[in-house]
Design a protein around this motif. Sequence first.
Motif, PDB file in Angstrom:
ATOM      1  N   TYR A   1      40.811  99.487  65.232  1.00 36.10           N
ATOM      2  CA  TYR A   1      41.341 100.741  64.715  1.00 36.10           C
ATOM      3  C   TYR A   1      41.268 100.792  63.189  1.00 36.10           C
ATOM      4  O   TYR A   1      41.762  99.891  62.512  1.00 36.10           O
ATOM      5  CB  TYR A   1      42.794 100.928  65.188  1.00 36.10           C
TER       6      TYR A   1
ATOM      7  N   GLU B  74      42.239 106.998  59.527  1.00 43.57           N
ATOM      8  CA  GLU B  74      43.317 107.466  58.642  1.00 43.57           C
ATOM      9  C   GLU B  74      43.086 106.822  57.274  1.00 43.57           C
ATOM     10  O   GLU B  74      42.295 105.890  57.167  1.00 43.57           O
ATOM     11  CB  GLU B  74      44.693 107.106  59.221  1.00 43.57           C
TER      12      GLU B  74
ATOM     13  N   GLY C 120      44.854 104.770  55.529  1.00 39.12           N
ATOM     14  CA  GLY C 120      45.163 103.334  55.543  1.00 39.12           C
ATOM     15  C   GLY C 120      45.533 102.842  54.152  1.00 39.12           C
ATOM     16  O   GLY C 120      45.811 103.637  53.253  1.00 39.12           O
ATOM     17  N   SER C 121      45.519 101.532  53.986  1.00 36.23           N
ATOM     18  CA  SER C 121      45.954 100.925  52.727  1.00 36.23           C
ATOM     19  C   SER C 121      44.756 100.667  51.809  1.00 36.23           C
ATOM     20  O   SER C 121      43.678 100.310  52.267  1.00 36.23           O
ATOM     21  CB  SER C 121      46.658  99.604  53.041  1.00 36.23           C
TER      22      SER C 121
ATOM     23  N   ILE D  75      44.504  96.199  55.275  1.00 35.17           N
ATOM     24  CA  ILE D  75      45.860  95.684  55.493  1.00 35.17           C
ATOM     25  C   ILE D  75      46.677  96.712  56.305  1.00 35.17           C
ATOM     26  O   ILE D  75      46.671  97.899  55.973  1.00 35.17           O
ATOM     27  CB  ILE D  75      46.573  95.425  54.136  1.00 35.17           C
ATOM     28  N   GLY D  76      47.316  96.264  57.351  1.00 33.71           N
ATOM     29  CA  GLY D  76      48.157  97.157  58.161  1.00 33.71           C
ATOM     30  C   GLY D  76      47.449  97.686  59.397  1.00 33.71           C
ATOM     31  O   GLY D  76      48.108  98.137  60.334  1.00 33.71           O
ATOM     32  N   ASN D  77      46.131  97.695  59.396  1.00 36.87           N
ATOM     33  CA  ASN D  77      45.367  98.112  60.571  1.00 36.87           C
ATOM     34  C   ASN D  77      44.430  96.957  60.944  1.00 36.87           C
ATOM     35  O   ASN D  77      44.908  95.853  61.127  1.00 36.87           O
ATOM     36  CB  ASN D  77      44.615  99.415  60.299  1.00 36.87           C
TER      37      ASN D  77
HETATM   38  C1  LIG Z   1      47.579 101.706  59.365  1.00 37.95           C
HETATM   39  O1  LIG Z   1      47.904 101.197  58.086  1.00 37.95           O
HETATM   40  C2  LIG Z   1      48.739 102.048  57.316  1.00 37.95           C
HETATM   41  C3  LIG Z   1      48.885 101.434  55.938  1.00 37.95           C
HETATM   42  O2  LIG Z   1      49.336 100.112  55.990  1.00 37.95           O
HETATM   43  C4  LIG Z   1      50.081 102.221  58.021  1.00 37.95           C
HETATM   44  O3  LIG Z   1      50.887 103.097  57.289  1.00 37.95           O
HETATM   45  C5  LIG Z   1      49.827 102.793  59.416  1.00 37.95           C
HETATM   46  O4  LIG Z   1      51.053 102.858  60.112  1.00 37.95           O
HETATM   47  C6  LIG Z   1      48.851 101.927  60.179  1.00 37.95           C
HETATM   48  N1  LIG Z   1      48.517 102.562  61.437  1.00 37.95           N
HETATM   49  C7  LIG Z   1      48.560 101.914  62.614  1.00 37.95           C
HETATM   50  C8  LIG Z   1      48.254 102.743  63.810  1.00 37.95           C
HETATM   51  O5  LIG Z   1      48.842 100.730  62.699  1.00 37.95           O
END
Ligand SMILES: *[C@@H]1O[C@H](CO)[C@@H](O)[C@H](O)[C@H]1NC(C)=O
Length: 173
Positions: free
Chosen positions: A60, A87, A89-90, A143-145
Amino acid sequence: MMRVFEKMGRTLHLGFLLALSLVLILNVAHGGKTSTFVRKVEKTVDMPFDSDVFAVPPGYNAPQQVHITQGDLEGKALIVSWVTVDEPGSSEVHYWSEHSKEKKKADGKVVTYRFFNYTSGFIHHTTIRQLKHNTKYHYEIGIGNTTRQFWFITPPEVGPDVPYTFGLIGDLG
Ligand SMILES: *[C@@H]1O[C@H](CO)[C@@H](O)[C@H](O)[C@H]1NC(C)=O
Ligand SMILES: *[C@@H]1O[C@H](CO)[C@@H](O)[C@H](O)[C@H]1NC(C)=O
């Protein structure tokens, strides 16, 4: 008339001195040609479309089209760029030198653009600064995904006889 010739003579003399000092400077600094590469006259073979570098990475919002650019004139900064499609993202980059396992963080920006009916993905650019010369660094993005890890080596310190090999890419598409 004589005056004009005299002036010309002086100008030529100056030009000669300048050329000579240039030759001397160039002889002292052997920076010159460091690569034997010469571009072929024939068209080069295209990189095949099924090459793994073009494949969309799994996961993702996984970072795509990841590339690096030298970020300052001395080689102590580096710009990491990539695209995410699901999206924004970071834009954070986590990085660490191979000599220290302590992770540092740098944040950047995300931009998009439209061209007629085309809308780009989320394009990230993050600059990492105060790097050490001639050092291997690992870095993580997404980072985060879906996090992906890569590495690079910084160029050596700037000097008159420091070999420096680099690539130039022109992407007109
Ligand atoms: C993707 O990463 C962003 C930034 O870290 C975070 O805000 C978002 O919740 C993440 N989306 C998923 C589906 O994990
Ligand atoms: C944009 O328009 C062109 C020409 O009308 C069309 O071929 C193309 O599929 C369109 N692209 C998108 C992303 O809608």
